[in-house]
Motif scaffolding. Structure first.
Motif, PDB file in Angstrom:
ATOM      1  N   GLY B  38       0.915  -1.250  -0.024  1.00 38.38           N
ATOM      2  CA  GLY B  38       0.054  -0.150   0.051  1.00 38.38           C
ATOM      3  C   GLY B  38       0.932   1.273   0.066  1.00 38.38           C
ATOM      4  N   ALA B  39       1.824   1.322   1.040  1.00 39.25           N
ATOM      5  CA  ALA B  39       2.665   2.376   0.957  1.00 39.25           C
ATOM      6  C   ALA B  39       3.495   2.533  -0.324  1.00 39.25           C
ATOM      7  N   LEU B  40       3.986   1.396  -1.043  1.00 37.25           N
ATOM      8  CA  LEU B  40       4.713   1.418  -2.226  1.00 37.25           C
ATOM      9  C   LEU B  40       3.838   2.140  -3.326  1.00 37.25           C
ATOM     10  N   LEU B  41       2.535   1.921  -3.390  1.00 41.51           N
ATOM     11  CA  LEU B  41       1.515   2.210  -4.398  1.00 41.51           C
ATOM     12  C   LEU B  41       1.140   3.753  -4.077  1.00 41.51           C
ATOM     13  N   SER B  42       1.159   4.090  -2.969  1.00 42.31           N
ATOM     14  CA  SER B  42       0.681   5.415  -2.747  1.00 42.31           C
ATOM     15  C   SER B  42       1.958   6.284  -2.753  1.00 42.31           C
ATOM     16  N   GLY B  43       3.197   5.754  -2.529  1.00 40.18           N
ATOM     17  CA  GLY B  43       4.500   6.351  -2.682  1.00 40.18           C
ATOM     18  C   GLY B  43       4.681   6.612  -4.228  1.00 40.18           C
ATOM     19  N   ALA B  44       4.152   5.800  -4.912  1.00 41.98           N
ATOM     20  CA  ALA B  44       4.670   5.737  -6.343  1.00 41.98           C
ATOM     21  C   ALA B  44       3.439   6.852  -7.248  1.00 41.98           C
ATOM     22  N   PHE B  45       2.204   6.544  -6.732  1.00 38.57           N
ATOM     23  CA  PHE B  45       1.234   7.091  -7.798  1.00 38.57           C
ATOM     24  C   PHE B  45       0.124   7.995  -6.643  1.00 38.57           C
ATOM     25  N   GLY B  46       0.484   7.916  -5.428  1.00 42.59           N
ATOM     26  CA  GLY B  46      -0.608   8.609  -4.635  1.00 42.59           C
ATOM     27  C   GLY B  46      -1.005  10.128  -4.583  1.00 42.59           C
ATOM     28  N   SER B  47       0.171  10.973  -4.961  1.00 42.92           N
ATOM     29  CA  SER B  47      -0.110  12.327  -5.161  1.00 42.92           C
ATOM     30  C   SER B  47       0.438  12.653  -6.673  1.00 42.92           C
ATOM     31  N   THR B  48      -0.047  14.166  -6.904  1.00 40.18           N
ATOM     32  CA  THR B  48       0.614  14.649  -8.057  1.00 40.18           C
ATOM     33  C   THR B  48       2.133  14.545  -8.021  1.00 40.18           C
ATOM     34  N   TYR B  49       2.876  14.985  -6.771  1.00 36.55           N
ATOM     35  CA  TYR B  49       4.221  14.955  -6.740  1.00 36.55           C
ATOM     36  C   TYR B  49       4.828  13.569  -6.838  1.00 36.55           C
ATOM     37  N   ALA B  50       4.220  12.499  -6.180  1.00 33.00           N
ATOM     38  CA  ALA B  50       4.743  11.073  -6.344  1.00 33.00           C
ATOM     39  C   ALA B  50       4.471  10.911  -7.756  1.00 33.00           C
ATOM     40  N   LEU B  51       3.593  10.972  -8.269  1.00 31.66           N
ATOM     41  CA  LEU B  51       3.102  10.458  -9.803  1.00 31.66           C
ATOM     42  C   LEU B  51       4.204  11.197 -10.569  1.00 31.66           C
ATOM     43  N   SER B  52       4.173  12.385 -10.633  1.00 26.93           N
ATOM     44  CA  SER B  52       5.317  13.238 -11.566  1.00 26.93           C
ATOM     45  C   SER B  52       6.615  12.788 -11.264  1.00 26.93           C
ATOM     46  N   PRO B 185       5.919  22.410 -11.859  1.00 26.21           N
ATOM     47  CA  PRO B 185       7.134  22.921 -11.428  1.00 26.21           C
ATOM     48  C   PRO B 185       7.258  22.292  -9.880  1.00 26.21           C
ATOM     49  N   ARG B 186       8.477  22.469  -9.557  1.00 24.48           N
ATOM     50  CA  ARG B 186       8.928  21.661  -8.341  1.00 24.48           C
ATOM     51  C   ARG B 186       8.880  20.290  -8.305  1.00 24.48           C
ATOM     52  N   THR B 187       8.788  19.749  -9.496  1.00 30.99           N
ATOM     53  CA  THR B 187       8.755  18.226  -9.433  1.00 30.99           C
ATOM     54  C   THR B 187       9.967  17.958 -10.356  1.00 30.99           C
ATOM     55  N   GLN B 188      10.422  16.676 -10.823  1.00 30.20           N
ATOM     56  CA  GLN B 188      11.542  16.478 -11.687  1.00 30.20           C
ATOM     57  C   GLN B 188      10.872  16.094 -13.085  1.00 30.20           C
ATOM     58  N   LEU B 189       9.554  16.318 -13.069  1.00 29.12           N
ATOM     59  CA  LEU B 189       8.984  15.908 -14.444  1.00 29.12           C
ATOM     60  C   LEU B 189       9.122  17.130 -15.374  1.00 29.12           C
TER      61      LEU B 189
END
Lengths: 309, 359
Positions: B38-52, B185-189
């Protein structure tokens, strides 16, 4: 200045010490590839050896039992490697890559799970350094030859034994036969798969010993990815040594010398250690392309043997 | 249709089995797998920041993965994408800080083009010619060239000509005219994503819609047959490695211009090696590479939050990746299992015509 550095006995002692973790996996790779199984998994198997050496030494409080445990672990991971590549006939380079990624992950995962994030405890016993009186008293070469870790001497004996085994025994001849022409070897009544299992597992045990030397010989701890590419330099040493035990040792000594020299030259202006570190890889390419004594791999190296074909 | 199902089935089953083995490992070490995944999923896709950041991490993997896939399609194993990545990075950064007075579009294009050329030549000239002329195995030569590239890069920023004034082993910052702008902005994307996706289309077009691609694949499927069909095998061997290095060089350039903005003294990025896993899982399909790169990037970014939230060391994701490789490599085993299942389900005849690709 250069001659001054070359005349330091410590440089030659360091050469031998740095060559050992290259010579052992290079010898291991030689066994595997001579039997026809391309082995780029030495890097990962070294990590397995390094970690399980420390782990079993920690459990038993005995460095020698740690060594035995590491060799068993090395044999087991190579058994998996052999099963997937020999019996199932999967691509040997791909599986070798898989072993390297798997081993790096597994050892760090276990390190963090068992010992926490602070690393291994300092109390782990380590394999002793020997002081061979006759040898260590010889001037100049004495310190290089006479006062090394016990694994260094084991390595020298294993290289000689490996050479004798591969080129002067029946079993060695058979092992090489299945690496050159498995069809003919099969027709002659040899069991190709068993001999390849043997080559891969001996290879794994030797690579694992190289890892034990790093963790229980040079240090008495395990650090994530502590093999730091030595398995790949060993691969280069094996090729540069033309797939022979003595040649591998010679190449390992040459590369060990490059490493020792780059440590010595660190901080010296005008000499770049990075350039010195490139040498093993550049020499290997030259050897492969035939510019420095052509080195040719065993004919059936890399090809899974399918008796139905 | 059956062919596509089979193409997707093996990677999918491999991923599922590997994640299940990961579950067993977590249970054995006293962790809660639901919490961890669960933590892995939300850490990877859970927020705009994580997803980007997950998508940003996939960009260099897509590009270098495409490079490895082209090699595989031509029957060549380019294990040295890591080195080609560094050569591309080095050239892109050098063009990025030393060339002045160009408008952004031109500056970016110049940096990328030269980086690609450098990566391509790094793979094509020595490993390519050595394979084509004397048959030196490309696995060994590309790997050796990879280490030479890594040490060359270290040399450049440690005490070589690219070191910034001062004592930190790093290059100067690239000029703002060459930086690829960020999507968020402020992400790596960065807009490098567009380059990566476009590259997948170009590689698909090259491989499946052009004569060059057809010949590359013919060499990969059967060298001898290709030769008898009049294909210049040495030429296509060099070309395949050149294209392969070109894409890995592009990966380095996009990462430097879009994210890192200068060259640091780091031993390896890991992208070049993960690229191989990416191509294998994708079965060398250019669009599959995109999905597979996002998967491995998600494992990397999600792994960190898995460690923070559930205490499962992030390296479990490497264990899972390793197992995925075993399962894909042992696809013969999977085929045996699948055939058994298929036989019991549909009985009748089975077409076992499998793609050769990365075997």
């Amino acid at each position: 200045m250069f001659w001054h550095i070359l005349s330091q006995p410590e440089l030659w002692a360091a050469t031998l010490a740095m060559a050992t973790p290259l010579a052992l996996p290079a010898l291991g790779g030689t066994f595997s590839e001579r039997s026809g199984v391309t082995n780029i998994a030495m890097e990962g198997i070294m990590l397995i050896g390094a970690f399980f050496g420390v782990y079993f030494a920690y459990l038993t409080n005995n460095a020698w039992l740690g060594l035995v445990g590491a060799l068993v672990a090395g044999a087991l991971i190579s058994l998996i490697f052999a099963w997937i590549t020999v019996s199932i006939g999967a691509n040997q380079v791909v599986v070798g890559m898989g072993i390297n990624i798997f081993a790096a992950g597994l050892t760090t995962f276990m390190l963090n799970t068992i010992f926490g994030y602070g690393g291994t405890p300092p109390s782990i016993p380590h394999l002793p350094n020997l002081n061979i009186p006759g040898l260590s008293r010889i001037p100049f070469v004495g310190p290089a030859l006479g006062q090394q870790n016990v694994v260094v001497y084991i390595m020298l004996l294993l290289v000689l034994a490996g050479h004798y085994f591969l080129f002067h025994t029946n079993l060695g001849l058979r092992l090489r036969a299945v690496g050159e022409n498995p069809q003919a070897a099969d027709t002659a009544g040899l069991n190709v798969w068993n001999l390849r299992y043997l080559g891969v597992i001996i290879g794994g045990i030797l690579s694992s010993l190289g890892g034990v030397y790093l963790s229980l010989g040079l240090l008495n701890s395990f650090e994530p990815n502590m093999s730091s590419g030595r398995g790949y330099i060993a691969l280069a040493a094996m090729i540069f040594g033309k797939w022979t035990p003595l040649g591998s040792l010679g190449a390992a000594l040459l590369f060990g010398f490059a490493t020792a020299l780059s440590i010595y030259l660190k901080g010296t202006p005008h000499v770049s250690t990075n350039i010195v570190q490139m040498l093993p890889y550049a020499l290997t390419i030259l050897a492969l392309t035939g510019l420095v004594g052509r080195s040719t791999m065993p004919a059936a190296d890399g090809t899974p043997y399918d008796p139905r074909k | 249709m059956r062919k596509y199902v089979r193409g997707v089935l093996t990677p999918l089953v491999s991923v599922i089995v590997a994640l299940l083995i990961g579950t067993v490992v977590m249970l054995a070490t006293g962790h809660n797998p639901f919490q961890a995944y669960g933590a892995l999923l939300s850490g990877a896709f859970g927020s705009t920041y994580a997803l980007s950041n997950t998508i940003a991490g996939a960009i260099p993997l897509i590009l270098s993965g495409l490079g490895v896939a082209i090699g595989f399609k031509a029957g060549l194993f380019n294990i040295g994408a890591e080195g080609q990545y560094w050569i591309g990075s080095m050239v892109a950064v050098w063009v990025g800080y030393s060339v002045t007075g160009l408008p952004p579009l031109l500056h970016i294009t110049l940096a990328i083009a030269l980086a690609m050329l450098a990566g391509g030549l790094w793979a094509g000239v020595i490993p390519g010619l050595a394979k084509a002329l004397v048959g030196a195995h490309e696995v060994i030569t590309t790997m050796m060239m990879s280490y030479i590239a890594i040490f060359l890069t270290q040399f450049m920023v440690e005490n070589g000509p690219m070191m910034e004034k001062g004592f930190t082993p790093q290059s100067p910052l690239i000029r703002s005219s060459v930086m690829i702008p960020k999507i968020i902005p402020r992400t790596q994307l960065s807009w490098g994503l567009l380059i990566a996706v476009a590259a997948a289309f170009v590689v698909y077009w090259l491989l499946f819609k052009t004569t060059v691609g057809f010949r590359l694949r013919a060499v990969g499927l059967n060298v001898r047959a290709a030769k008898y069909a009049g294909i210049n095998v040495p030429l296509y061997t060099v070309l395949a490695l050149f294209f392969s290095g070109l894409l890995a060089g592009l990966a380095g350039a996009v990462q430097m211009l879009g994210v890192q903005q200068r060259l640091y003294d780091s031993f390896n990025s890991g992208y070049g090696f993960t690229a191989i896993v990416v191509a294998l899982l994708a079965n060398n399909n250019p669009f599959g590479v995109i999905l597979s790169a996002i998967f491995f990037s998600a494992l990397a970014t999600g792994g960190q939050s898995m460690q923070l939230v559930s205490g499962v060391p992030a390296q479990l994701t490497d264990v899972v990746s390793g197992i995925i490789i075993f399962l894909i490599a042992a696809k013969k085993l999977m085929q045996i299992v699948q055939t058994k299942i298929a036989q019991t389900k549909w009985s009748k005849h089975q077409n076992l015509g499998s793609e050769k690709g990365a075997q």
